[in-house]
Design a protein around this motif. Structure first.
Motif, PDB file in Angstrom:
ATOM      1  N   LEU A   1       0.834  -1.205   0.000  1.00 24.50           N
ATOM      2  CA  LEU A   1       0.000   0.000   0.000  1.00 24.50           C
ATOM      3  C   LEU A   1       0.865   1.250   0.000  1.00 24.50           C
ATOM      4  O   LEU A   1       0.607   2.197  -0.764  1.00 24.50           O
ATOM      5  CB  LEU A   1      -0.920  -0.017   1.223  1.00 24.50           C
ATOM      6  CG  LEU A   1      -1.818   1.211   1.415  1.00 24.50           C
ATOM      7  CD1 LEU A   1      -2.737   1.398   0.220  1.00 24.50           C
ATOM      8  CD2 LEU A   1      -2.625   1.081   2.708  1.00 24.50           C
TER       9      LEU A   1
ATOM     10  N   ILE B   1       0.942   4.176  -2.954  1.00 24.24           N
ATOM     11  CA  ILE B   1       0.695   5.587  -2.651  1.00 24.24           C
ATOM     12  C   ILE B   1       1.880   6.445  -3.089  1.00 24.24           C
ATOM     13  O   ILE B   1       1.708   7.513  -3.689  1.00 24.24           O
ATOM     14  CB  ILE B   1       0.419   5.758  -1.150  1.00 24.24           C
ATOM     15  CG1 ILE B   1      -0.937   5.134  -0.789  1.00 24.24           C
ATOM     16  CG2 ILE B   1       0.454   7.234  -0.757  1.00 24.24           C
ATOM     17  CD1 ILE B   1      -1.227   5.133   0.697  1.00 24.24           C
TER      18      ILE B   1
ATOM     19  N   THR C   1      -8.549   3.177  -0.541  1.00 26.02           N
ATOM     20  CA  THR C   1      -7.413   4.086  -0.713  1.00 26.02           C
ATOM     21  C   THR C   1      -7.661   5.049  -1.870  1.00 26.02           C
ATOM     22  O   THR C   1      -7.401   6.256  -1.758  1.00 26.02           O
ATOM     23  CB  THR C   1      -6.122   3.282  -0.970  1.00 26.02           C
ATOM     24  OG1 THR C   1      -5.863   2.427   0.152  1.00 26.02           O
ATOM     25  CG2 THR C   1      -4.940   4.217  -1.184  1.00 26.02           C
TER      26      THR C   1
END
Length: 310
Positions: free
Chosen positions: A162, A166, A201
């Protein structure tokens, strides 16, 4: 995410259950506090009002055949509920000797407030909608289960994956990012984390209203594998509203193009789209090409609906 997604509906159900518990506790506390027949009568009135707020057709249809009987049954049921809970509270107070000093109207006000909040959390629907909703829910659930049996299992949550996705997204230009670069970043990310983490997200980032993150949301949600995984959660509609609110025409165009490709490969994704009327309303405020694109998409969704109903 939309409030009518699976997660949203589960949250509403939990809130409604909690509010119901609050009403029961209020009735029990009135009994424990020794409010007597006056407290019992006021609590019955509060439960009646809450029930009528949740089922307003009981009043509006009282004059129709069977309407008065239905109203009487509901009100009698509320009397029975309060009778049991209130006098249970009286028994608890008698057995324990605990009689908290509460104003007569406080438990009533708490129960009434919980009933009003319940009405705000869930819009009441007349009983004839029950079979329709049950059938629609069962159909979507069955289709989702059939599709997910054929899909590969999701990977375990990997915080490092993750963080890397990002960082890779942040490394793209805020405006004018290459479509293919965004696709590469998202394809890498979606294969390394659970779908809910991936989708949440993208939604969180899209609230920044930057073109890059809005387009990333579109690319992620219109991937056929992701679309199948989130079928029935109305995430595509929620994404559309975020993008429209941003006013970013590049993102709106990306949404229209992505959806047009998606419904060709996953027609069932039409259940997650905004209504054709909504698409036409938004399209009317865009430039010629995008207005025509959204109008064509609205026509396509309507044809898919007709084919499904047929």
């Amino acid at each position: 995410m939309s409030g009518w997604s699976t997660g949203g509906l589960m949250m509403r159900a939990r809130v409604l259950m909690a509010l119901g518990v609050v009403m029961m506790l209020a009735a029990a506390m009135a009994g424990i506090a020794g409010h007597g027949l006056a407290g019992f009568g006021l609590m019955v009135a509060a439960f009646w009002l809450a029930r009528l707020l949740g089922k307003p057709w009981l009043v509006t249809r009282a004059g129709q055949p069977g309407g008065a009987a239905a109203l009487s049954r509901e009100l009698a049921g509320q009397v029975a509920v309060v009778l049991v809970v209130f006098w249970l509270g009286v028994g608890i107070g008698w057995a324990t000797g605990w009689h908290p000093v509460l104003p007569l109207g406080l438990p009533v006000a708490v129960a009434l407030a919980a009933g009003i909040l319940s009405r705000l959390v869930w819009r009441p629907m007349p009983p004839e909608f029950d079979s329709f909703l049950d059938e629609a829910t069962a159909t979507i659930t069955r289709m989702t289960e059939d599709l997910q049996r054929d899909l590969p299992p999701e990977p375990d949550h990997d915080p490092q994956a993750l963080a890397e996705m990002i960082a890779a997204l942040d490394g793209q230009p805020v405006e004018g990012a290459s479509h293919y670069d965004l696709v590469d970043v998202l394809l890498e990310g979606m294969g390394r984390m659970p779908v809910p983490v991936f989708v949440d997200t993208l939604f969180d980032r899209a609230h920044s209203k930057t073109e890059r993150d809005l387009r990333a949301l579109v690319i992620g949600l219109t991937d056929p594998w992701i679309a199948n995984k989130i079928l029935g959660q109305r995430d595509l509609e929620a994404a559309f509203e975020i993008i429209v609110e941003s006013g970013n025409q590049n993102a709106i165009e990306a949404w229209a193009n992505g959806i047009s490709a998606l419904v060709s490969s996953v027609p069932l994704a039409a259940v997650d789209m905004p209504s054709p009327e909504r698409l036409r309303i938004v399209g009317a405020m865009q430039f010629d090409y995008l207005r025509e694109k959204l109008a064509d998409l609205a026509d396509h969704l309507e044809s898919l609906t007709r084919e499904t109903e047929g």
